[in-house]
Design a protein around this motif. Structure first.
Motif, mmCIF file in Angstrom:
data_model
loop_
_atom_site.group_PDB
_atom_site.id
_atom_site.type_symbol
_atom_site.label_atom_id
_atom_site.label_comp_id
_atom_site.label_asym_id
_atom_site.label_seq_id
_atom_site.Cartn_x
_atom_site.Cartn_y
_atom_site.Cartn_z
ATOM 1 N N ASP A 86 0.870 -1.154 -0.121
ATOM 2 C CA ASP A 86 -0.162 0.077 0.028
ATOM 3 C C ASP A 86 0.838 1.342 -0.057
ATOM 4 O O ASP A 86 1.622 1.468 1.025
ATOM 5 C CB ASP A 86 -0.880 0.096 1.111
ATOM 6 C CG ASP A 86 -2.125 1.192 1.257
ATOM 7 O OD1 ASP A 86 -3.003 0.855 0.341
ATOM 8 O OD2 ASP A 86 -1.938 2.058 1.796
ATOM 9 N N HIS A 88 1.532 5.346 -0.516
ATOM 10 C CA HIS A 88 1.034 6.689 -0.538
ATOM 11 C C HIS A 88 2.397 8.081 -0.665
ATOM 12 O O HIS A 88 3.284 7.548 0.074
ATOM 13 C CB HIS A 88 0.152 7.004 0.455
ATOM 14 C CG HIS A 88 -1.212 6.459 0.888
ATOM 15 N ND1 HIS A 88 -2.061 6.659 0.162
ATOM 16 C CD2 HIS A 88 -1.228 4.984 1.590
ATOM 17 C CE1 HIS A 88 -3.193 5.897 0.641
ATOM 18 N NE2 HIS A 88 -2.615 4.721 1.112
ATOM 19 N N ASN A 107 -2.318 5.294 -4.794
ATOM 20 C CA ASN A 107 -3.521 6.255 -4.552
ATOM 21 C C ASN A 107 -3.419 7.495 -5.599
ATOM 22 O O ASN A 107 -2.396 8.500 -5.379
ATOM 23 C CB ASN A 107 -3.632 6.947 -3.210
ATOM 24 C CG ASN A 107 -4.525 7.564 -2.774
ATOM 25 O OD1 ASN A 107 -5.122 8.309 -3.644
ATOM 26 N ND2 ASN A 107 -4.817 8.001 -1.412
ATOM 27 N N ASN A 158 -9.368 7.209 -2.547
ATOM 28 C CA ASN A 158 -10.074 7.505 -1.531
ATOM 29 C C ASN A 158 -10.608 8.903 -1.572
ATOM 30 O O ASN A 158 -9.978 9.885 -1.828
ATOM 31 C CB ASN A 158 -9.181 7.262 -0.166
ATOM 32 C CG ASN A 158 -9.105 6.148 0.315
ATOM 33 O OD1 ASN A 158 -9.247 5.005 -0.544
ATOM 34 N ND2 ASN A 158 -8.843 5.946 1.397
ATOM 35 N N ASN A 413 -5.336 9.479 5.065
ATOM 36 C CA ASN A 413 -6.787 10.164 4.714
ATOM 37 C C ASN A 413 -7.519 10.877 5.755
ATOM 38 O O ASN A 413 -8.441 11.444 5.591
ATOM 39 C CB ASN A 413 -7.544 8.868 4.397
ATOM 40 C CG ASN A 413 -6.984 7.765 3.405
ATOM 41 O OD1 ASN A 413 -6.772 8.334 2.247
ATOM 42 N ND2 ASN A 413 -7.029 6.698 3.580
#
Length: 465
Positions: A86, A88, A107, A158, A413
């Motif tokens: 994951d 970011h 993302n 997101n 987020n």
């Protein structure tokens, strides 16, 4: 009965997502990805519970490189479940992770664009086109690495981390969320890379469902049919987290949309797997119940009669909660009705069913009868005890009906996903917490041992004004 949306197939290690393959269930580790022992142990618990993919946060290249060790240890112990990195903020980390993981999540909100600051930016069409070229310049080398290593990609948008660039041009709208995804997806198609899964998540079930539906229409219009990953992000924990997830995810599953799911709970990650499995198993019966509930609507009220539901739907209270939320979620999100009556024969009491109906109405953003907690499930970026903190904040604020409080592990987020919260508690670094009033950070880098009390003082001060 709905039919399942037909999608292309994405190959992720030894499993396939989409097409006529089963709906895949997954979760995300909460360990420090540099801690190989803890990460392997938690991944085993997720897999043993039935997880078919396990995701780890990779904040930087060090974490991405350690995925090699985690993968090797799991395989040596006979665990061949695909691992997902994951990523970011740092595109280079995705390049590294793609060499060691079966799948990488990027993302679009922060892959090239800087972190969201809620500033309005003005672009001419030419300047906007130049920004897209910057994305392509970073994305194409990453795609080539993925091709070389047979690594799949999740384009994970997101709602809480849309870039200022997207927000400035499209506003905080489903159209903006979808375009954030499509900008990337068009580059993947141009590069003839098809092992792609798409996710669009929000903590607000109405935003999540509306936007995923729009994404499907937009992809269909451009002859794209990539598989979809579903989830309500920052759903919370306990009954509220389960009901909120069932409303959002279930609304789409009963429309035949969804190829893989994650139920994001502020609990141990292996606890997510049985809930997700139940949602998948409930699809046929909840699709039938949804049609019956729709036919029952009178004077803006749904009557959901579960007395004739299968034994599985009513075998325990949690399963009945999921069944009810999943069966009526779409009808409430679409405002086909704004009132709900649940009947289940004599097995559960009227007061229980009224409380459940109120919880479902709150999850669908119709009627608020208790405090709303927007809390993330945690991951390797979370540097405080999330579950203990949620319990302390709940104990002190659960009487504040209608108040929305965000409890977020980090800034990825945090400020965005809790943008409709009245107050927010966000991890700012090791041992440090920042407090928010709406989108505004009002106290920065508070020592963790003082932060809950400071949050409560902030709320009390504001409410006494």
């Amino acid at each position: 009965m709905s039919t399942r949306r037909i999608s292309t197939v994405c190959h992720v290690g030894n499993i396939a997502i989409g097409g006529d393959n089963p709906i895949r269930i997954q979760s995300m580790a909460t360990t420090d990805t540099n801690d190989t022992e803890a990460s392997v142990a938690q991944a085993k618990r997720i897999i043993d519970a039935g997880g078919e993919l396990v995701r780890f946060t990779t904040q930087g290249t060090r974490e991405a490189e350690n995925m090699k060790n985690i993968s090797a240890r799991l395989k040596a112990d006979g665990y061949n479940t695909p691992l997902v990195a994951d990523v970011h903020f740092t595109a280079h980390t995705a390049d590294v992770a793609a060499q060691y993981c079966e799948k990488v999540r990027i993302n679009p909100g922060n892959y090239v664009d800087p972190g969201r600051t809620f500033k309005h930016l003005e672009y001419t069409d030419e300047e906007y086109a130049e920004e897209l070229k910057k994305i392509e310049a970073k994305l194409v080398p990453f795609i080539n690495i993925c091709k070389e290593h047979h690594t799949a990609v999740r384009i994970g948008v997101n709602h809480g981390s849309l870039s200022d660039r997207i927000m400035s041009r499209y506003g905080d709208t489903p159209e903006g969320i979808v375009e954030s995804c499509m900008e990337f997806l068009r580059i993947f198609r141009r590069e003839q890379f098809n092992d792609v899964v798409i996710s669009i998540k929000a903590s607000n079930t109405v935003v999540m469902v509306t936007t995923v539906r729009l994404l499907v229409k937009t992809m269909d219009a451009e002859d794209m049919h990539y598989p979809l990953h579903l989830g309500v992000t920052e759903a919370g924990e306990g009954e509220d987290g389960r009901i909120k997830s069932a409303v959002g995810i279930g609304a789409l599953l009963t429309e035949g949309i969804g190829d893989t799911i994650r139920v994001s709970l502020s609990e141990e990650p292996e606890c997510e797997i049985p809930v997700a499995r139940k949602l998948v198993e409930l699809i046929p019966e909840c699709t039938r119940l949804r049609a019956e509930a729709e036919a029952s609507i009178q004077d803006d009220t749904i009557t959901l009669d579960l007395s004739g539901a299968s034994q599985f739907c009513c075998e325990d209270w949690e399963t009945l909660q999921l069944t009810a939320a999943m069966a009526v979620g779409a009808l409430l999100i679409d405002r086909r009705a704004t009132k709900l009556i649940i009947q289940s024969g004599s097995r559960f009491g009227r007061e229980q069913l009224v409380t459940l109906a109120d919880a479902i109405l709150q999850a669908a953003r119709i009627k608020f009868t208790k405090t709303e907690y927007i809390s993330c499930p945690g991951c390797g970026r979370t540097l405080y005890n999330l579950q203990e903190t949620i319990a302390r904040i709940k104990a002190a604020t659960s009487h504040l009906v209608g108040l929305k409080i965000g409890i977020m592990g980090c800034i990825v987020n945090g400020p965005g996903e809790m943008a409709d919260a009245d107050y927010g508690y966000v991890g700012a670094g090791r041992g440090k917490i920042s407090l928010y009033r709406g989108k505004e950070c009002v106290e920065k880098n508070i020592p963790e041992d003082e932060a809950v009390e400071r949050l409560l003082q902030l709320i009390e001060t504001e409410m006494n004004k």
